[in-house]
Design an enzyme around this catalytic site. Structure first.
Site, short mmCIF file in Angstrom:
data_model
loop_
_atom_site.label_atom_id
_atom_site.label_comp_id
_atom_site.label_asym_id
_atom_site.label_seq_id
_atom_site.Cartn_x
_atom_site.Cartn_y
_atom_site.Cartn_z
N SER A 23 0.83 -1.21 0.00
CA SER A 23 0.00 0.00 0.00
C SER A 23 0.86 1.26 0.00
O SER A 23 0.60 2.22 -0.73
CB SER A 23 -0.87 0.05 1.26
N GLY A 92 -6.10 -3.15 -7.92
CA GLY A 92 -7.22 -2.25 -7.62
C GLY A 92 -6.73 -0.93 -7.06
O GLY A 92 -7.29 0.13 -7.35
N SER A 163 -13.32 2.31 3.01
CA SER A 163 -12.35 1.84 2.02
C SER A 163 -11.25 2.86 1.84
O SER A 163 -11.49 4.01 1.46
CB SER A 163 -13.06 1.60 0.68
N GLN A 165 -9.04 2.79 -0.44
CA GLN A 165 -8.85 3.11 -1.86
C GLN A 165 -9.80 4.23 -2.28
O GLN A 165 -9.41 5.15 -2.99
CB GLN A 165 -9.09 1.86 -2.71
N ASP A 310 -7.40 -7.55 4.58
CA ASP A 310 -6.60 -8.41 3.69
C ASP A 310 -6.10 -9.67 4.41
O ASP A 310 -5.62 -10.60 3.77
CB ASP A 310 -5.42 -7.63 3.12
N LYS A 337 -12.82 -8.52 -3.68
CA LYS A 337 -11.35 -8.41 -3.76
C LYS A 337 -10.87 -9.13 -5.03
O LYS A 337 -11.65 -9.35 -5.94
CB LYS A 337 -10.72 -8.99 -2.49
N ARG A 384 -3.52 -13.68 -2.08
CA ARG A 384 -3.73 -13.92 -0.65
C ARG A 384 -4.31 -15.32 -0.40
O ARG A 384 -4.06 -15.91 0.65
CB ARG A 384 -4.61 -12.82 -0.04
#
Ligand code: S3P
Length: 424
Positions: A23, A92, A163, A165, A310, A337, A384
């Site tokens: 991230s 994403g 979120s 994002q 995550d 996801k 993941r």
């Protein structure tokens, strides 16, 4: 690529340095690209997702070169009209954050992604950006996104989703919009964008669940990226469930908005000691000592969910080894996801002997169950899933064959090498 994982009989011992946070790497390269001058990024992630962000920035005219462990970014502070579609790959974060940056430019651009990314919902960013005056054409709110740059104006946005994002996308658009943009979320999601924008001189203010930003010019900086707690999560889980394990994980990012897994593991009776803490480029960092523990079930719900979103696939593996019934709820966004992680986790863990039930917004897991293995499992093109199944494989009675293991490279190419270095 198929991977056979064998049971670890003698335990895990030793220390590993956790590779760079994905991230934070995305944000470092994007923010350095819109700051005028030279920024130096130390310890940029080698994962394919952050490299997608790097390539998108290069396609926008930003100069970027690796010099050993440093990534040197030189930018005029202005992005150039791209001559190609901007390929976000599987990421994403790249698509959603870049759409916030691109919406306010004076040129037209198109963001594309791989099959998985092209199925993921983009309405969550298109809607608020449109309220700011952005013009975005999409394929029924999915990629490709064609962004016609516009002069943006500020909004006060109340998001239904927690979120990072979406929050980051709107803050980045706000950086270039007339007026004061505010974003309010129901629970606090990861705040790396806020920390880094502040570190680079943006006019940003954080008040609990509301972040406010004004039009600002970013200054170039040296940014050192800490280890990714989402990567450390697989070692944390393995350390807790492989009998006789005692391992040290070095340089782990401990930002309070990311450490839900440590809080959940503590609730489950897991032994995790934080050995030392420091601040690196505005982020809290430390070393962790993780030891095999007798785990008990717990309920994971509400405000903690965005802080461990995550990690839920590997927490499900952990819960198979905890006495009692673990309930995970309020995690419906897990279905959006890289795969539908609720369905995928339940389907694959059932194959190896877990007692796990799918619910609309999570799972119910009855432990403690010995995992059988001796079968093939699928990764759904999801890094993941691949890494969580690997951890499960370490305690399966018989070898576990994981199909599509190469997806690990999306975030953690060093994964298996580091695990092997801990095996006795
Ligand atoms: C991320 C935010 C989270 C997370 C993703 C990375 C980020 O997504 O799942 O892996 O870097 O901002 P959402 O913001 O969609 O929850």
């Amino acid at each position: 690529m198929q991977k056979i994982v064998n049971k670890i009989n003698k335990g895990l011992k030793g220390a590993v340095t956790i590779p760079a946070d994905k991230s934070i790497s995305h944000r470092a390269v994007m923010f350095a690209s819109i700051a005028k001058g030279e920024s130096v990024i130390k310890n940029f992630s080698k994962g394919q997702d952050p490299l997608s962000s790097l390539n998108v920035c290069k396609a926008l005219g930003v100069q970027a070169e690796f010099d050993n462990e440093l990534l040197i970014i030189n930018s005029t502070g202005k992005l150039n009209t791209p001559s190609i579609a901007l390929d976000c790959g599987n990421s994403g974060t790249t698509m959603r954050l870049m759409s916030g940056i691109l919406a306010g430019q004076n040129f037209n651009s198109t963001l594309i992604g791989d099959d998985s990314l092209s199925k993921r919902p983009m309405k969550r960013v298109i809607e608020p950006l449109s309220l700011m005056g952005a013009e975005i054409k999409s394929n029924d709110f999915k990629a490709p996104l064609n962004i016609q740059g516009k002069n943006l104006h500020a909004i006060d946005y109340n998001s239904k989703l927690a979120s990072a994002q979406v929050k980051s996308c709107i803050l980045l658009a706000g950086l270039n919009a007339e007026g004061k943009t505010s974003f309010t979320e129901p629970y606090i999601s990861r705040n790396h964008t806020e920390i880094m924008l502040k570190y680079m001189g943006a006019n940003i203010n954080i008040d609990c669940k509301t972040v406010t930003i004004e039009k600002s010019i970013l200054e170039p900086r040296t940014i050192e990226i800490c280890g990714d707690i989402s990567s450390a999560a697989y070692f944390i889980a393995a350390g807790l469930i492989v009998p006789n394990a005692k391992i040290i994980l070095k340089n782990v990012g401990l930002n309070p908005t990311r450490i839900g897994i440590l809080e959940a593991a503590e609730k489950m009776g897991g032994s995790i000691e934080i050995l030392d803490k420091k601040i690196v480029s505005g982020e809290l960092v430390g070393d962790l000592q993780v030891s095999y523990s007798n785990l008990k079930a717990c309920t994971i719900e509400g405000e903690i969910i965005p802080r461990l979103i995550d990690e839920l696939p590997v927490i499900a593996v952990l819960a198979t080894q905890a006495e009692g019934t673990t309930i995970i709820k309020d995690a419906q966004d897990l279905r959006n996801k890289e795969s539908d992680r609720i369905k995928a986790v339940v389907t694959e863990l059932k194959k190896i002997g877990a007692d796990i039930v799918e619910t609309p917004d999570g799972f119910i897991i009855n432990g403690k169950k010995s995992l059988k293995g001796g079968t093939e499992v699928e990764t759904y093109h999801d890094h993941r899933l691949a890494m969580s199944l690997y951890v499960a494989g370490l305690i399966c009675e018989k070898p576990l064959l994981i199909n599509g293991f190469e997806w690990v490279d999306i975030s953690f190419p060093e994964f298996e090498k580091l695990f092997n270095s801990l095996s006795l």
